[in-house]
Design an enzyme around this catalytic site. Sequence first.
Site, PDB file in Angstrom:
ATOM      1  N   ASN A   9       4.695   2.477  -3.133  1.00  0.00           N
ATOM      2  CA  ASN A   9       3.583   2.479  -4.085  1.00  0.00           C
ATOM      3  C   ASN A   9       3.134   3.930  -4.240  1.00  0.00           C
ATOM      4  O   ASN A   9       2.479   4.479  -3.358  1.00  0.00           O
ATOM      5  CB  ASN A   9       2.452   1.596  -3.524  1.00  0.00           C
ATOM      6  N   TRP A  10       3.511   4.520  -5.356  1.00  0.00           N
ATOM      7  CA  TRP A  10       3.260   5.962  -5.534  1.00  0.00           C
ATOM      8  C   TRP A  10       1.825   6.257  -5.970  1.00  0.00           C
ATOM      9  O   TRP A  10       1.429   7.405  -6.081  1.00  0.00           O
ATOM     10  CB  TRP A  10       4.254   6.558  -6.542  1.00  0.00           C
ATOM     11  N   LYS A  11       1.077   5.217  -6.270  1.00  0.00           N
ATOM     12  CA  LYS A  11      -0.335   5.354  -6.692  1.00  0.00           C
ATOM     13  C   LYS A  11      -0.443   6.347  -7.859  1.00  0.00           C
ATOM     14  O   LYS A  11       0.478   6.433  -8.661  1.00  0.00           O
ATOM     15  CB  LYS A  11      -1.193   5.750  -5.494  1.00  0.00           C
ATOM     16  N   HIS A  96      -4.383  -4.708  -5.089  1.00  0.00           N
ATOM     17  CA  HIS A  96      -4.399  -3.641  -4.078  1.00  0.00           C
ATOM     18  C   HIS A  96      -5.854  -3.316  -3.724  1.00  0.00           C
ATOM     19  O   HIS A  96      -6.733  -3.362  -4.584  1.00  0.00           O
ATOM     20  CB  HIS A  96      -3.682  -2.404  -4.616  1.00  0.00           C
ATOM     21  N   GLY A 174      -3.805   4.902   4.151  1.00  0.00           N
ATOM     22  CA  GLY A 174      -4.002   6.333   3.914  1.00  0.00           C
ATOM     23  C   GLY A 174      -4.746   7.048   5.034  1.00  0.00           C
ATOM     24  O   GLY A 174      -5.176   8.182   4.860  1.00  0.00           O
TER      25      GLY A 174
HETATM   26  P1  PGA Z   1      -0.412   4.244   2.870  1.00  0.00           P
HETATM   27  O1  PGA Z   1      -0.768   3.239   1.677  1.00  0.00           O
HETATM   28  O2  PGA Z   1       1.022   3.950   3.276  1.00  0.00           O
HETATM   29  O3  PGA Z   1      -0.567   5.614   2.295  1.00  0.00           O
HETATM   30  O4  PGA Z   1      -1.350   3.964   3.976  1.00  0.00           O
HETATM   31  C1  PGA Z   1      -0.300   1.919   1.673  1.00  0.00           C
HETATM   32  C2  PGA Z   1      -0.760   1.230   0.418  1.00  0.00           C
HETATM   33  O5  PGA Z   1      -1.853   1.531  -0.057  1.00  0.00           O
HETATM   34  O6  PGA Z   1      -0.050   0.370  -0.144  1.00  0.00           O
END
Ligand code: PGA
Length: 256
Positions: A9-11, A96, A174
């Site tokens: 998930n590159w956001k 999400h 995160g």
């Molecule tokens: P992260 O995010 O791996 O940076 O903790 C996971 C997500 O939000 O799907």
Amino acid sequence: MRKYLIAGNWKMNTTAEEAMEISSKIKAAFPYDYNKIAILLCPPFTSIHSVSGIIQGTSIALGGQNCYYEPKGAFTGEISINMLGHLGCSHIIVGHSERRKYFHENDDIINKKAIAVLSGNLKPIICIGETLEERQEGKTFDILQTQLEQCLKNISTDNSEKITIAYEPVWAIGTGLAATPAQIAEAHHFIRQKLIEIFPVHGQQILIQYGGSVDSSNCKSILGIENVGGALVGGASLKPDVFIDIIKSAEFYVGV
Ligand code: PGA
């Protein structure tokens, strides 16, 4: 044989050029007929087309990070499921925790999105997970139960085969602080039991991904936990070498 879906998930990261660079590196690590682990890339909408050109002909799949549940019309700024399907997406992430927190999505909206994704013949990855406060107050399982019941409302038995659940404790996203194997094991066990209650026919087979600070240091132990069917990877999925490591660490458990 265990099955895994490892999704990146590159956001809100990557221009189209950056997205092409990352996806080229990931593609180079896997032969065209690679099928040991299902790999899914979820770039921002603006990079999906470019990434699709790069991964064409491989078994790497594409997904959207979000969608709107209405099929079309005057919804400025929104993206429909059909639009994502036409770009070659097979999956869409819904619910999400960042959508819940910053864009005020609730279980009802997420349920509408999940149903719409299934009606559009795509597969929803439905995210659930408790906040730190909820965990500290001992409410984790109540929250997971409510989210599952509400988000999966009115999904048919036939369609239940096509869903994936992503368990993402909000406090682990995160932060660099993944949930412990024991926390993951008990949450995934709980989710599995609920899925079997809600979907007696397919509940046992539905993939349950873990998400929240998955990286190359913890992926092997996380993916070995019972009822973990893959990972939804945020930050680490932008680093091709790390994302490739995560995928390869899953191979160990499918007996390769
Ligand atoms: P992260 O995010 O791996 O940076 O903790 C996971 C997500 O939000 O799907």
